[in-house]
Design an enzyme around this catalytic site. Structure first.
Site, short mmCIF file in Angstrom:
data_model
loop_
_atom_site.label_atom_id
_atom_site.label_comp_id
_atom_site.label_asym_id
_atom_site.label_seq_id
_atom_site.Cartn_x
_atom_site.Cartn_y
_atom_site.Cartn_z
N HIS A 1 133.93 7.51 50.40
CA HIS A 1 132.86 7.22 49.37
C HIS A 1 133.35 6.05 48.69
O HIS A 1 132.47 4.91 48.64
CB HIS A 1 132.28 8.30 48.70
N GLU A 2 134.34 6.09 48.06
CA GLU A 2 135.01 4.78 47.29
C GLU A 2 135.13 3.86 48.24
O GLU A 2 134.83 2.67 47.84
CB GLU A 2 136.21 5.26 46.61
N PRO B 1 122.30 -6.38 19.55
CA PRO B 1 122.59 -4.92 20.00
C PRO B 1 123.81 -4.43 18.94
O PRO B 1 124.34 -4.99 18.14
CB PRO B 1 123.10 -5.32 21.16
N PRO B 2 123.90 -3.09 18.91
CA PRO B 2 124.85 -2.35 18.22
C PRO B 2 126.21 -2.74 18.26
O PRO B 2 126.68 -2.93 19.52
CB PRO B 2 124.62 -0.87 18.36
N GLY B 3 126.89 -3.03 17.43
CA GLY B 3 128.57 -3.23 17.67
C GLY B 3 128.90 -4.68 17.82
O GLY B 3 129.91 -5.03 18.21
N GLY C 1 128.68 -6.87 15.55
CA GLY C 1 129.27 -7.59 14.25
C GLY C 1 128.33 -8.20 13.17
O GLY C 1 128.48 -9.09 12.50
N LYS C 2 127.29 -7.56 13.13
CA LYS C 2 125.98 -8.21 12.15
C LYS C 2 126.54 -7.76 10.88
O LYS C 2 126.47 -8.61 10.02
CB LYS C 2 124.72 -7.40 12.54
N ASP D 1 124.90 6.31 41.50
CA ASP D 1 124.78 5.07 42.46
C ASP D 1 123.19 4.98 42.63
O ASP D 1 122.65 3.79 42.60
CB ASP D 1 125.24 5.29 43.59
N HIS E 1 132.15 1.77 49.05
CA HIS E 1 131.67 0.81 48.07
C HIS E 1 132.67 -0.58 48.10
O HIS E 1 132.01 -1.65 48.05
CB HIS E 1 131.95 1.24 46.60
#
Length: 723
Positions: free
Chosen positions: A457-458, A237-239, A241-242, A535, A461
Site C-alpha cells: 500500500h505505502e 487562520p488560527p495560530g 500570530g494575530k 486517501d 503511493h
C-alpha cells in the site's frame, strides 16, 4: 477638567450608593425567605409526627393500655401522649398513622381522676420543661436581625471575592460594578513583545508600522490633514500570530495596551455588555494614546439579523461598540485593533471605513516566512551543526507559527529524551513526523500478510509519486504503526516553495498519488482494505473542489457550483446550485477519480518489478528513505546512500516550476481599433481580449503541508491498513 473630575466623583458616589442599596435589598430578601422556609419546615415536621385527638379518646386509650407515657406541657397547655410500640391510629377520615415517632396530643383539662387512672394502668407521666418567655425585642433580634447581618456579611464577602477574580473591578461588594470592563492593561514593560519576535508576516507588519509612527509622530500627519486610522482588523487562520502582532504593536509604540476578549462582553443580563464597552473606552481615553485590542470580535460583532431570533444582549453590545467608535477623537490617539478568523459573519456596519479603516490579512507564512519563524523559535534552542532549517521549512508547507513553535519544542524534548545537549536535524524532522502521525506503537503486532499488505500500500503511493512529474518527491516510507490511527505512511516533501496556485495537472497528480495505495492492493494482492479510507476522502475533496469551485470540469466548465463559507477555519463551502446539478456534479467527480485510479493502476503494472524490490527491502527494514527507494530502482545498493534527504525526482523529469520564467521586458497592450468607442467593433485577430479583472488563483485545500501519501498534501499519514 475639574468639572469632569467632579462628575466622575459624583458618578462613583452614586454607583456606591446603588451597590449598598442592592446589597441591603438582597440581604433582606434572603432573610425573609430563610425565615419563611424555617417556619414552614418546622410546621411540616410537627404535622408529620403529631396527631391531635379528643380527651375522651385519650382516656379510652389509657383504659385499653395503649399509652406508655404522658407529658404535661405547661407552656402550651397540652398533654403529649406517647403510644405503646406497634400502635396504629385511624382518624375520622380513615387515614392511618403509625411509626416509632408517632405522638398524640390533646388539650389538658382539670381532671382529678386522671392521675389515679394513669397509676392504675402503669402509665409513666411527667411535667414538660418550662421555657420562660423571652423579651420580644430579644426574640426579634435573634430571629431576624442577627440572620440579616450574617447574610449581609457573607453576601458582601462573596461579591468582593468575585470582583477580585474579575480583575479588581466592581465597587462596593462588586454589585455596583457588574458592568465594569475586565480589560487587562499591559504596559510596555509587561508585554515584552516587539516586531523582532514576530516573523513571517512582513506585509502585516508593514501595515501596522504606519500606525506606530502615527502614535510617535502625530504632528507630521496632522500637518498635512491626515487622520489617525480608528481601527484595524486582523484576519487570518488560527495560530498565525494575530494576538502576538497586536502585542508587538503596543511594544513598538510604547503605549498602554488594553486587551479583552469578545466573550468578556457577553453576559446573561441585557445591557451589561454595552456598559462594559462604555467603561472600556472611558478608561482608554484617560491614558491615551493607547491601543485597545479585542480578540475574537466575531463573538459580539456578528451580523444583526432575525433569522435565528436575534440576541438582544449581543446586539446592544455591538450597537454600543459602533457608537463608541464613531465618537473617537482622532487627536487623542486611541486605536482599536481586533482579531477574528471568521470575517464573513461580521456586521457590515462594523467593517465600513471610519470604524475599521484597515483590514490586515495575517495568512499562513511562505517558505521565507517559515524559515524566519523557525529562526525566531530556535533563538534560545541549542542547535547542532547539522541543522538545516530551510529543509524543515520546506517540509512544513502550510504550517502556521503556532505549529512551528510546537515542532521546535517537541524537537527539544526529544533531544533531552535521547540524552543529548544539542538539537539535531533528525530531532526536528522526527518532531514534524510526530505532529502529523503521532508516536510509534511499540506493542502493535501485525501478521506477515498484514505487513505485506501495508508495505505494498505505502510503496504504491511512493511509486506513483516517483513516476509523475507533477507529484512531490518521496521523503520517507514506513510500515511502523503510529498512534494517530495509521499502520504506515508515506511522507512527501516538496523541493521548492509553492504558492497557492495549482494547475489541473498538479491536482490530478495529487489524486493519482492518493489512489496509489488502493491500486497496489488490487494489482498485487487482488483485494481491498479499509486502509484507503483517508486517501479516498482526500482525493474526493480535491476532485470536488476542481468541479465545484475551480472550473476544471469538462461538463460544467467555468461555472461556480459552490462558494467558500469559512475561508480561515475548516475551508468548507456551500452548494449554490440545484439538486439535479449537484447530482450531475457527483458524476463528474467520479469521472475524475476513475481517470486517476486508472492511471495509478497503469503506473504500478508497468513498474511491478521495481515495486516488488522496494517492498522486499521495506519489509526487512520497516522504515526507508526516498533516497534508498531510488537506489533500489536504479540498481544501486541502498546502503550506500549518503544523503538521505536527496531529491527522489527522476533526472529526466524536471520540477514543474522550472518551466516558469519571469520576464522584465515591457509588454505593449494591443492597439484599440478605431471603432472600439461605440462598442460595435471586433477585436483584431491575435489580440488578447481585455478582462474585467485578472484571473483568480484557485484556492488550494487546507491540506498543503509536508505531504503524505494522501493526495492533499496535508502532512497526515495515509492510514495504511487502518486498525
Amino acid at each position: 477638567m475639574d468639572q469632569n473630575n467632579k462628575n466622575n466623583k459624583n458618578s462613583n458616589k452614586n454607583g456606591n450608593w446603588r451597590g449598598i442599596f442592592s446589597l441591603v435589598s438582597w440581604a433582606l430578601l434572603l432573610t425573609a425567605l430563610l425565615s419563611l422556609a424555617g417556619t414552614y419546615m418546622n410546621n411540616a415536621a410537627d404535622k408529620a409526627s403529631s396527631v391531635e385527638i379528643g380527651y375522651s379518646e385519650f382516656l379510652n386509650f389509657v383504659s385499653e393500655d395503649k399509652v406508655s407515657k404522658v407529658v404535661f406541657d405547661q407552656d402550651e397547655g397540652l398533654l403529649r401522649i406517647t403510644p405503646v410500640k406497634g400502635f396504629k391510629y385511624t382518624d375520622a377520615k380513615g387515614k392511618v398513622y403509625e411509626g416509632s415517632r408517632l405522638e398524640l396530643y390533646t388539650v389538658s383539662i382539670q381532671d382529678d381522676t386522671l392521675l389515679p387512672l394513669l397509676n392504675e394502668h402503669g402509665v409513666t407521666y411527667t411535667a414538660g420543661p418550662y421555657t420562660p418567655q423571652l423579651n420580644p425585642f430579644v426574640t426579634i433580634l435573634l430571629t431576624t436581625v442577627l440572620p440579616f447581618i450574617l447574610i449581609m456579611l457573607i453576601f458582601s464577602w462573596l461579591m468582593r471575592w468575585i470582583a477580585k477574580k474579575n480583575g479588581g473591578m466592581g465597587g462596593i461588594g462588586g454589585i455596583g460594578g457588574v458592568g465594569k470592563a475586565n480589560a487587562k492593561v499591559y504596559m510596555e514593560k509587561s508585554t515584552g513583545v516587539t516586531f523582532r519576535d514576530v516573523a513571517g508576516q512582513d506585509e502585516a507588519k508593514e501595515s501596522l508600522t504606519e500606525i506606530i509612527d502615527f502614535l510617535h509622530n502625530p504632528q507630521k500627519y496632522t500637518d498635512i490633514g491626515a487622520k489617525l486610522p480608528k481601527g484595524a482588523l486582523l484576519v487570518g487562520p488560527p495560530g498565525t500570530g494575530k494576538t502576538l502582532l497586536a502585542k508587538a504593536v503596543a511594544g513598538e509604540a510604547k503605549v498602554p495596551f488594553f486587551s479583552i476578549s469578545g466573550s468578556d462582553f457577553v453576559e446573561m443580563f441585557v445591557g451589561v455588555g454595552a456598559s462594559r464597552v462604555r467603561d472600556l473606552f472611558k478608561e482608554a481615553a484617560k491614558v491615551a494614546p493607547c491601543i485597545v485590542f479585542i480578540d475574537e470580535i466575531d463573538t459580539i460583532g456578528k451580523s444583526r439579523d432575525n433569522r435565528m431570533g436575534g440576541n438582544d444582549e449581543r446586539e446592544q453590545t455591538l450597537n454600543q461598540l459602533l457608537a463608541e467608535m464613531d465618537g473617537f477623537d482622532p487627536t487623542k490617539g486611541v486605536i482599536l485593533l481586533a482579531a477574528t478568523n471568521r470575517p464573513e459573519v461580521l456586521d457590515q456596519a462594523l467593517l465600513r471605513p471610519g470604524r475599521f479603516d484597515r483590514r490586515i490579512t495575517v495568512d499562513r507564512p511562505n517558505l521565507a516566512g517559515r524559515l524566519a519563524t523557525l529562526e525566531v523559535h530556535t533563538r534560545n534552542i541549542k542547535l547542532a551543526e547539522d541543522v538545516n532549517l530551510r529543509k524543515v521549512a520546506l517540509a512544513t508547507a502550510g504550517c502556521v507559527g503556532a505549529d512551528l513553535a510546537n515542532l521546535v519544542n517537541e524537537a527539544a524534548l526529544r533531544a533531552v529524551r535521547m540524552g543529548r545537549r544539542l538539537v539535531t536535524q533528525q530531532d526536528l524532522l522526527s518532531a514534524f513526523e510526530l505532529v502529523i502521525a503521532g508516536t510509534e506503537k511499540k506493542g502493535s503486532v501485525l501478521t506477515e500478510f498484514e505487513k505485506k499488505l501495508v508495505a505494498y500500500h505505502e510503496v504504491g503511493h511512493a511509486m506513483v509519486a516517483y513516476k509523475q512529474k507533477n507529484a512531490e518527491p518521496v521523503q520517507k516510507i514506513t510500515i511502523v504503526p503510529h498512534t494517530q490511527g495509521s499502520l504506515g505512511y508515506t511522507l512527501l516533501m516538496p523541493e521548492e516553495d509553492k504558492t497557492e496556485l495549482r494547475t489541473r495537472d498538479e491536482l490530478m497528480g495529487k489524486i493519482t498519488v492518493s489512489m496509489g495505495g488502493r491500486a497496489a492492493e488490487e494489482v498485487v494482492l487482488h483485494t481491498m482494505t479499509n486502509g484507503a479510507s483517508q486517501d479516498i476522502q482526500d482525493a474526493t475533496q480535491v476532485a470536488r473542489n476542481m468541479v465545484a469551485m475551480y472550473g476544471m470540469s469538462g461538463e460544467f466548465g467555468m461555472m461556480a457550483l459552490a462558494s467558500r463559507r469559512n475561508q480561515y477555519l475548516d475551508g468548507g463551502y456551500g452548494m449554490d446550485c440545484a439538486q439535479d446539478t449537484a447530482a450531475a456534479m457527483d458524476k463528474s467527480v467520479k469521472e475524475i477519480l476513475d481517470e486517476c485510479y486508472k492511471k495509478a493502476v497503469e503506473i504500478l503494472k508497468e513498474n511491478r518489478d521495481d515495486m516488488d524490490q522496494v517492498v522486499a527491502y521495506l519489509l526487512e527494514k520497516e522504515t526507508i528513505t526516498g533516497g534508498e527507494m531510488v537506489a533500489i530502482i536504479e540498481g544501486r545498493d541502498p546502503r550506500t546512500v549518503a544523503d538521505e534527504y536527496a531529491s527522489t525526482r527522476p533526472q529526466e523529469i524536471e520540477a514543474p516550476a522550472k518551466h516558469v520564467h519571469m520576464i522584465s521586458q515591457k509588454i505593449e497592450s494591443p492597439e484599440t481599433p478605431p471603432d472600439a468607442g461605440d462598442g460595435g467593433g471586433e477585436t483584431p485577430a491575435g489580440a488578447d481580449t481585455p478582462q474585467s479583472e485578472p484571473p483568480r488563483a484557485p484556492e488550494k485545500p487546507a491540506e498543503d503541508g509536508g505531504s503524505d501519501s494522501g493526495a492533499d498534501g496535508s502532512g497526515r499519514p495515509d492510514g495504511g491498513s487502518e486498525a
